[in-house]
Scaffold this motif. Structure first.
Motif, mmCIF file in Angstrom:
data_model
loop_
_atom_site.group_PDB
_atom_site.id
_atom_site.type_symbol
_atom_site.label_atom_id
_atom_site.label_comp_id
_atom_site.label_asym_id
_atom_site.label_seq_id
_atom_site.Cartn_x
_atom_site.Cartn_y
_atom_site.Cartn_z
ATOM 1 N N ILE A 167 0.895 -1.384 0.176
ATOM 2 C CA ILE A 167 -0.042 -0.070 -0.018
ATOM 3 C C ILE A 167 1.043 1.145 -0.192
ATOM 4 C CG2 ILE A 167 -1.823 1.232 1.234
ATOM 5 C CD1 ILE A 167 -2.584 -1.593 2.399
ATOM 6 N N PRO A 168 0.755 1.986 -1.048
ATOM 7 C CA PRO A 168 1.774 3.144 -1.070
ATOM 8 C C PRO A 168 1.134 4.371 -0.144
ATOM 9 C CG PRO A 168 1.114 2.527 -3.362
ATOM 10 C CD PRO A 168 0.242 1.556 -2.360
ATOM 11 N N LEU A 169 2.010 4.788 0.580
ATOM 12 C CA LEU A 169 1.384 5.421 1.921
ATOM 13 C C LEU A 169 1.101 7.152 1.331
ATOM 14 C CD1 LEU A 169 3.883 4.471 4.566
ATOM 15 C CD2 LEU A 169 1.376 3.833 4.241
ATOM 16 N N ASP A 170 1.537 7.396 0.102
ATOM 17 C CA ASP A 170 0.988 8.716 -0.651
ATOM 18 C C ASP A 170 1.287 9.900 0.513
ATOM 19 O OD1 ASP A 170 0.054 10.010 -2.555
ATOM 20 O OD2 ASP A 170 -2.094 10.240 -1.605
ATOM 21 N N VAL A 171 2.458 9.942 1.132
ATOM 22 C CA VAL A 171 3.006 11.026 1.831
ATOM 23 C C VAL A 171 4.089 11.810 1.082
ATOM 24 C CG1 VAL A 171 3.935 11.650 4.004
ATOM 25 C CG2 VAL A 171 2.711 9.732 3.892
ATOM 26 N N LYS A 172 3.658 13.103 0.825
ATOM 27 C CA LYS A 172 4.564 13.956 -0.084
ATOM 28 C C LYS A 172 5.673 14.306 0.994
ATOM 29 C CE LYS A 172 2.105 13.509 -3.568
ATOM 30 N NZ LYS A 172 1.937 12.180 -3.987
ATOM 31 N N ALA A 173 5.404 15.232 1.888
ATOM 32 C CA ALA A 173 6.157 16.086 2.703
ATOM 33 C C ALA A 173 5.733 15.609 3.935
ATOM 34 C CB ALA A 173 6.349 17.508 2.512
ATOM 35 N N PRO A 174 6.427 14.759 4.956
ATOM 36 C CA PRO A 174 5.920 14.342 6.167
ATOM 37 C C PRO A 174 5.737 15.693 7.231
ATOM 38 C CG PRO A 174 7.846 13.321 5.966
ATOM 39 C CD PRO A 174 7.564 13.970 4.483
ATOM 40 N N GLU A 175 4.730 15.739 7.760
ATOM 41 C CA GLU A 175 4.768 16.875 9.191
ATOM 42 C C GLU A 175 5.038 15.865 10.089
ATOM 43 O OE1 GLU A 175 1.188 19.180 11.045
ATOM 44 O OE2 GLU A 175 1.341 19.482 8.939
ATOM 45 N N VAL A 176 6.448 16.223 10.551
ATOM 46 C CA VAL A 176 6.780 15.534 11.809
ATOM 47 C C VAL A 176 6.351 16.301 13.141
ATOM 48 C CG1 VAL A 176 8.958 14.746 13.181
ATOM 49 C CG2 VAL A 176 8.871 14.793 10.566
ATOM 50 N N GLY A 177 5.622 15.681 14.117
ATOM 51 C CA GLY A 177 5.028 16.238 15.266
ATOM 52 C C GLY A 177 6.261 15.784 16.147
ATOM 53 N N GLU A 178 5.906 16.256 17.594
ATOM 54 C CA GLU A 178 6.864 16.052 18.420
ATOM 55 C C GLU A 178 6.771 14.821 19.194
ATOM 56 O OE1 GLU A 178 9.950 16.017 20.700
ATOM 57 O OE2 GLU A 178 9.366 17.451 19.188
ATOM 58 N N VAL A 179 5.151 14.598 19.604
ATOM 59 C CA VAL A 179 5.016 13.293 20.472
ATOM 60 C C VAL A 179 3.595 12.678 19.399
ATOM 61 C CG1 VAL A 179 3.701 12.390 22.440
ATOM 62 C CG2 VAL A 179 5.270 14.138 22.517
ATOM 63 N N VAL A 180 3.809 11.334 19.256
ATOM 64 C CA VAL A 180 2.653 10.659 18.503
ATOM 65 C C VAL A 180 2.196 9.739 19.560
ATOM 66 C CG1 VAL A 180 2.291 8.857 16.656
ATOM 67 C CG2 VAL A 180 4.115 10.739 16.350
ATOM 68 N N THR A 181 0.759 9.859 19.676
ATOM 69 C CA THR A 181 0.013 9.079 20.541
ATOM 70 C C THR A 181 -0.861 8.174 19.558
ATOM 71 O OG1 THR A 181 -1.631 10.434 20.838
ATOM 72 C CG2 THR A 181 0.124 10.480 22.542
ATOM 73 N N PHE A 182 -1.272 6.962 20.280
ATOM 74 C CA PHE A 182 -2.045 5.937 19.579
ATOM 75 C C PHE A 182 -2.889 5.218 20.656
ATOM 76 C CE2 PHE A 182 1.802 3.458 19.624
ATOM 77 C CZ PHE A 182 1.428 2.265 20.000
ATOM 78 N N SER A 183 -4.010 4.796 20.017
ATOM 79 C CA SER A 183 -4.736 3.925 21.179
ATOM 80 C C SER A 183 -4.340 2.520 21.022
ATOM 81 C CB SER A 183 -6.283 3.891 21.007
ATOM 82 O OG SER A 183 -6.706 5.370 21.049
ATOM 83 N N LYS A 184 -4.664 1.677 21.875
ATOM 84 C CA LYS A 184 -4.546 0.112 22.120
ATOM 85 C C LYS A 184 -5.357 -0.512 20.906
ATOM 86 C CE LYS A 184 -4.499 -3.938 24.976
ATOM 87 N NZ LYS A 184 -4.652 -4.538 26.184
ATOM 88 N N ALA A 185 -4.692 -1.494 20.435
ATOM 89 C CA ALA A 185 -5.667 -2.011 19.080
ATOM 90 C C ALA A 185 -6.686 -2.938 19.989
ATOM 91 C CB ALA A 185 -4.598 -3.099 18.642
ATOM 92 N N SER A 186 -7.848 -2.779 19.230
ATOM 93 C CA SER A 186 -9.009 -3.455 19.559
ATOM 94 C C SER A 186 -9.970 -3.594 18.682
ATOM 95 C CB SER A 186 -9.815 -2.189 20.794
ATOM 96 O OG SER A 186 -10.279 -1.432 20.142
ATOM 97 N N ASP A 187 -11.019 -4.499 19.052
ATOM 98 C CA ASP A 187 -11.946 -4.833 17.879
ATOM 99 C C ASP A 187 -13.458 -4.334 18.402
ATOM 100 O OD1 ASP A 187 -12.618 -6.354 20.208
ATOM 101 O OD2 ASP A 187 -12.141 -8.175 19.238
ATOM 102 N N SER A 188 -13.549 -3.185 19.121
ATOM 103 C CA SER A 188 -14.519 -2.798 19.339
ATOM 104 C C SER A 188 -14.632 -1.132 18.757
ATOM 105 C CB SER A 188 -14.830 -2.506 20.955
ATOM 106 O OG SER A 188 -13.914 -1.722 21.531
#
Length: 188
Positions: A167-188
């Motif tokens: 899957i081509p990610l299609d990112v031209k110029a990435p915007e780099v943030g300071e902190v990246v957060t994400f949620s725990k993987a879930s099926d809900s």
């Protein structure tokens, strides 16, 4: 006799051309053992047979905040967080090979930071027919992201002719943030 010599010469040349042609068309060991590519695009479900994957977003940051884990992980390069939805189609599965291949041919494997396997999609068991939401995390230089492709497979080894989602990610110029957060993987 000269006509016969010319005919023999033409036949020999034809046989040599046929041999070279067949040699070039014969599959190599690499062709036989490589995974079968299945192409997709960001925002649409790509079907690999045993699972479907939809990439919903790509985020980049210097620090990774892992849910229910401390301290935050820092990197001299960048964390690329690929938000996705995965649905197993037939039976429970795990996705054991996640990587990003850059346009210049380098491959960066999924991040292997402590506690990450408990919360990202690589440590999740997907149940058939139930979509799971989460993220894949790859540690790589952000300037390599333009033109990069996410590659996902169910098996990490012995994957001859197994489907590999590209899957081509299609990112031209990435915007780099300071902190990246994400949620725990879930099926809900």
């Amino acid at each position: 006799m000269t006509g016969r010599k010319v005919l023999n010469g033409v036949l020999i040349a034809a046989v040599l051309v046929a041999i070279v042609g067949l040699y070039r068309l014969t599959p190599t060991q690499k062709d036989i053992q490589d995974p079968t590519p299945v192409n997709g695009i960001v925002g649409r479900a790509a079907d690999a047979g045993r699972f479907k994957l939809t990439v919903t977003a790509v985020r980049v940051g210097k620090t990774l905040k892992i849910p229910n884990s401390s301290p935050d992980r820092k990197t001299p390069t960048s964390f690329v967080v690929v938000d996705a939805t995965v649905t197993a189609t037939r039976e429970p599965i795990h996705l054991n090979r996640v990587q990003i291949r850059t346009s210049d041919g380098f491959t960066y494997l999924g991040a292997n930071r402590s506690d990450l396997d408990r919360v990202d999609l690589t440590g999740f068991q997907f149940a058939p027919g139930i979509p799971a939401h989460g993220a894949f995390v790859v540690e790589m230089p952000s300037d390599k992201l333009p033109g990069a492709t996410l590659q996902v497979m169910e098996k990490a080894i012995m994957n001859d002719l197994e489907p590999e989602l590209n899957i081509p990610l299609d990112v031209k110029a990435p915007e780099v943030g300071e902190v990246v957060t994400f949620s725990k993987a879930s099926d809900s």
